[in-house]
Design a protein around this motif. Structure first.
Motif, mmCIF file in Angstrom:
data_model
loop_
_atom_site.group_PDB
_atom_site.id
_atom_site.type_symbol
_atom_site.label_atom_id
_atom_site.label_comp_id
_atom_site.label_asym_id
_atom_site.label_seq_id
_atom_site.Cartn_x
_atom_site.Cartn_y
_atom_site.Cartn_z
ATOM 1 N N PHE A 68 118.752 -10.334 -29.969
ATOM 2 C CA PHE A 68 117.627 -11.268 -30.037
ATOM 3 C C PHE A 68 117.564 -11.956 -31.392
ATOM 4 O O PHE A 68 117.458 -13.186 -31.489
ATOM 5 C CB PHE A 68 116.313 -10.519 -29.770
ATOM 6 C CG PHE A 68 115.081 -11.333 -30.040
ATOM 7 C CD1 PHE A 68 114.644 -12.290 -29.142
ATOM 8 C CD2 PHE A 68 114.355 -11.144 -31.211
ATOM 9 C CE1 PHE A 68 113.507 -13.047 -29.395
ATOM 10 C CE2 PHE A 68 113.221 -11.892 -31.479
ATOM 11 C CZ PHE A 68 112.797 -12.847 -30.565
ATOM 12 N N TYR A 69 117.641 -11.191 -32.466
ATOM 13 C CA TYR A 69 117.522 -11.763 -33.803
ATOM 14 C C TYR A 69 118.747 -12.597 -34.181
ATOM 15 O O TYR A 69 118.629 -13.585 -34.912
ATOM 16 C CB TYR A 69 117.280 -10.669 -34.835
ATOM 17 C CG TYR A 69 115.820 -10.344 -35.025
ATOM 18 C CD1 TYR A 69 114.913 -11.327 -35.374
ATOM 19 C CD2 TYR A 69 115.347 -9.053 -34.848
ATOM 20 C CE1 TYR A 69 113.565 -11.046 -35.551
ATOM 21 C CE2 TYR A 69 114.004 -8.758 -35.014
ATOM 22 C CZ TYR A 69 113.117 -9.759 -35.371
ATOM 23 O OH TYR A 69 111.785 -9.466 -35.540
ATOM 24 N N LEU A 70 119.921 -12.223 -33.708
ATOM 25 C CA LEU A 70 121.101 -13.046 -33.969
ATOM 26 C C LEU A 70 120.949 -14.420 -33.327
ATOM 27 O O LEU A 70 121.254 -15.451 -33.940
ATOM 28 C CB LEU A 70 122.360 -12.344 -33.440
ATOM 29 C CG LEU A 70 122.875 -11.158 -34.241
ATOM 30 C CD1 LEU A 70 124.012 -10.471 -33.494
ATOM 31 C CD2 LEU A 70 123.346 -11.587 -35.630
ATOM 32 N N GLU A 71 120.480 -14.438 -32.086
ATOM 33 C CA GLU A 71 120.286 -15.706 -31.385
ATOM 34 C C GLU A 71 119.143 -16.511 -32.007
ATOM 35 O O GLU A 71 119.293 -17.700 -32.284
ATOM 36 C CB GLU A 71 119.993 -15.425 -29.904
ATOM 37 C CG GLU A 71 119.362 -16.579 -29.125
ATOM 38 C CD GLU A 71 120.222 -17.828 -29.059
ATOM 39 O OE1 GLU A 71 119.648 -18.925 -28.890
ATOM 40 O OE2 GLU A 71 121.455 -17.731 -29.179
ATOM 41 N N GLU A 72 118.013 -15.875 -32.250
ATOM 42 C CA GLU A 72 116.833 -16.576 -32.760
ATOM 43 C C GLU A 72 117.074 -17.162 -34.151
ATOM 44 O O GLU A 72 116.571 -18.237 -34.477
ATOM 45 C CB GLU A 72 115.640 -15.607 -32.773
ATOM 46 C CG GLU A 72 114.302 -16.238 -33.121
ATOM 47 C CD GLU A 72 114.060 -16.324 -34.616
ATOM 48 O OE1 GLU A 72 113.329 -17.240 -35.046
ATOM 49 O OE2 GLU A 72 114.595 -15.476 -35.363
ATOM 50 N N SER A 73 117.842 -16.451 -34.990
ATOM 51 C CA SER A 73 118.072 -16.899 -36.375
ATOM 52 C C SER A 73 119.354 -17.709 -36.530
ATOM 53 O O SER A 73 119.730 -18.053 -37.649
ATOM 54 C CB SER A 73 118.144 -15.686 -37.308
ATOM 55 O OG SER A 73 119.310 -14.914 -37.034
ATOM 56 N N ASN A 74 120.033 -17.990 -35.402
ATOM 57 C CA ASN A 74 121.327 -18.688 -35.461
ATOM 58 C C ASN A 74 122.291 -17.927 -36.369
ATOM 59 O O ASN A 74 122.876 -18.472 -37.290
ATOM 60 C CB ASN A 74 121.138 -20.134 -35.946
ATOM 61 C CG ASN A 74 122.399 -20.961 -35.781
ATOM 62 O OD1 ASN A 74 123.306 -20.608 -35.025
ATOM 63 N ND2 ASN A 74 122.466 -22.077 -36.501
ATOM 64 N N ASN A 75 122.435 -16.630 -36.061
ATOM 65 C CA ASN A 75 123.304 -15.732 -36.836
ATOM 66 C C ASN A 75 122.937 -15.697 -38.323
ATOM 67 O O ASN A 75 123.807 -15.581 -39.190
ATOM 68 C CB ASN A 75 124.774 -16.107 -36.659
ATOM 69 C CG ASN A 75 125.304 -15.708 -35.300
ATOM 70 O OD1 ASN A 75 125.220 -14.547 -34.903
ATOM 71 N ND2 ASN A 75 125.827 -16.679 -34.564
ATOM 72 N N GLY A 76 121.645 -15.790 -38.599
ATOM 73 C CA GLY A 76 121.171 -15.671 -39.980
ATOM 74 C C GLY A 76 121.097 -16.971 -40.737
ATOM 75 O O GLY A 76 120.596 -17.006 -41.869
ATOM 76 N N LYS A 77 121.577 -18.079 -40.157
ATOM 77 C CA LYS A 77 121.576 -19.359 -40.872
ATOM 78 C C LYS A 77 120.152 -19.824 -41.184
ATOM 79 O O LYS A 77 119.922 -20.533 -42.171
ATOM 80 C CB LYS A 77 122.324 -20.422 -40.068
ATOM 81 C CG LYS A 77 123.824 -20.177 -39.951
ATOM 82 C CD LYS A 77 124.515 -21.330 -39.246
ATOM 83 C CE LYS A 77 126.032 -21.138 -39.202
ATOM 84 N NZ LYS A 77 126.439 -20.031 -38.355
ATOM 85 N N LYS A 78 119.193 -19.435 -40.342
ATOM 86 C CA LYS A 78 117.806 -19.815 -40.587
ATOM 87 C C LYS A 78 117.339 -19.334 -41.953
ATOM 88 O O LYS A 78 116.514 -19.972 -42.607
ATOM 89 C CB LYS A 78 116.915 -19.235 -39.477
ATOM 90 C CG LYS A 78 115.455 -19.600 -39.603
ATOM 91 C CD LYS A 78 114.628 -19.062 -38.453
ATOM 92 C CE LYS A 78 114.252 -17.620 -38.680
ATOM 93 N NZ LYS A 78 113.238 -17.149 -37.690
ATOM 94 N N TRP A 79 117.872 -18.189 -42.396
ATOM 95 C CA TRP A 79 117.426 -17.596 -43.651
ATOM 96 C C TRP A 79 118.039 -18.261 -44.871
ATOM 97 O O TRP A 79 117.666 -17.949 -45.995
ATOM 98 C CB TRP A 79 117.729 -16.102 -43.642
ATOM 99 C CG TRP A 79 116.669 -15.357 -42.915
ATOM 100 C CD1 TRP A 79 116.465 -15.326 -41.565
ATOM 101 C CD2 TRP A 79 115.633 -14.572 -43.486
ATOM 102 N NE1 TRP A 79 115.380 -14.557 -41.264
ATOM 103 C CE2 TRP A 79 114.848 -14.080 -42.427
ATOM 104 C CE3 TRP A 79 115.297 -14.226 -44.787
ATOM 105 C CZ2 TRP A 79 113.748 -13.268 -42.628
ATOM 106 C CZ3 TRP A 79 114.198 -13.410 -44.989
ATOM 107 C CH2 TRP A 79 113.430 -12.945 -43.923
ATOM 108 N N LEU A 80 118.989 -19.171 -44.662
ATOM 109 C CA LEU A 80 119.570 -19.900 -45.784
ATOM 110 C C LEU A 80 118.673 -21.041 -46.227
ATOM 111 O O LEU A 80 118.864 -21.608 -47.303
ATOM 112 C CB LEU A 80 120.954 -20.436 -45.398
ATOM 113 C CG LEU A 80 122.002 -19.363 -45.049
ATOM 114 C CD1 LEU A 80 123.307 -20.037 -44.632
ATOM 115 C CD2 LEU A 80 122.246 -18.436 -46.237
#
Length: 307
Positions: A268-280
């Motif tokens: 879920f978190y991988l999909e929702e965050s676009n593999n963490g790119k959202k946090w960049l």
């Protein structure tokens, strides 16, 4: 020789019962309070069209009041391993009809509808997570009425830091729930794995097989995690982390090959965050999942999982 033995006996007698001397530190000492600062509250914008509760997902009432002709396409987020997930074929649902979670706890949702007052078309795309129904397990004999087990952890947070920054929660734990505070608890090594391996397996990282990424291509499924023991004892299990791109068991390890618990948020978190790119990004909404602060989503889904 006799003299050495006598000195050893005397030393042992002095040490018996003393143990380790834990420093008693004032959480509000001026030396540390000078570095303490208020953090801005997480405020999430917009309104999610769809929410899931337990195994049912549906359009929220506020959207149904303002929109008409709503059609939503639900795609289950299917876990395959800690490194891979897929989106299932979308299933269309209309109006206030519900979508039942069966294949997964999580969905990606795309909706379209028209405003009731001006007939203008709008759409919404987001993610939601619930707790799908699972087959009940038979508890071990004599364990039919065992208590729930919940371990809630805040990484990089000391006991004194918790007292300073979450005083209401600390009062509830100690005064209302009469919780036992482990004042001598400490990390066994360096880094988050050194904190969680002892807690979740009963062993230090050095006692476990060396499965670090740069030396070994295998997974950590074989380690004796407590949620495996609880599962065998008849419990429904869940394991949640909220930052999968630097996950405890994925940053220096390859993670799990198979889902380690009945309910698991990694895909879920991988999909929702676009593999963490959202946090960049430097945006405040990186702490949000749609209109919900990430910490609230974690607590809400944990509350559902215990029912």
């Amino acid at each position: 020789m006799w003299y050495i033995e006598r000195r050893l006996q005397d030393a042992l007698k002095q040490d018996i019962g003393t143990g380790c001397e834990i420093p008693r530190l004032d959480p509000f000492a001026k030396e540390v309070m000078q570095f303490d600062r208020e953090m801005p509250k997480v405020v999430c914008q917009g309104t999610d069209w769809v929410k899931c509760y337990n195994s049912e997902c549906r359009v929220v009432k506020s959207i149904l009041k303002t929109m008409k002709g709503i059609v939503c396409a639900y795609s289950d987020i299917i876990y395959q391993s800690d490194q891979k997930y897929i989106l299932a074929e979308p299933v269309e649902v209309r109006g206030d009809e519900g979508y039942t979670l069966i294949k997964s706890d999580h969905v990606k949702v795309v909706c379209i509808g028209k405003h009731r007052n001006n007939n203008v078309t709008s759409n919404w795309e987001g993610h939601s997570t619930g707790i799908r129904s699972t087959l009940p397990r038979v508890p071990s004999k004599g364990r039919e009425h065992s208590l729930n087990v919940l371990i809630l952890g805040f990484d990089s947070t000391s006991r004194n830091g918790f007292i300073r920054r979450m005083p209401k929660s600390y009062r509830v734990l100690t005064e209302v729930l009469k919780a036992t505070v482990l004042k001598g608890y400490n990390i066994v090594g360096d880094g988050t794995p050194a904190a969680l391996f002892p807690l979740l397996t009963g062993k230090t990282e050095l006692e476990l097989p060396d499965l670090r990424k740069f030396k070994y291509k295998g997974y950590i499924d074989s380690m004796p995690f407590i949620f495996y023991k609880l599962r065998d004892d008849g419990y429904r299990t869940a394991y949640f982390e909220d930052m999968p791109w630097i996950g405890t068991f994925q940053y220096r390890f390859n993670g799990f090959l198979r889902q380690p618990a009945d309910h698991y948020l990694r895909a879920f978190y991988l999909e929702e965050s676009n593999n963490g790119k959202k946090w960049l990004t430097g945006k405040q909404d990186k702490y949000c999942v749609g209109d919900t602060p990430q910490y609230k989503l974690m607590l809400n889904i944990t509350d559902q999982a215990r029912q």
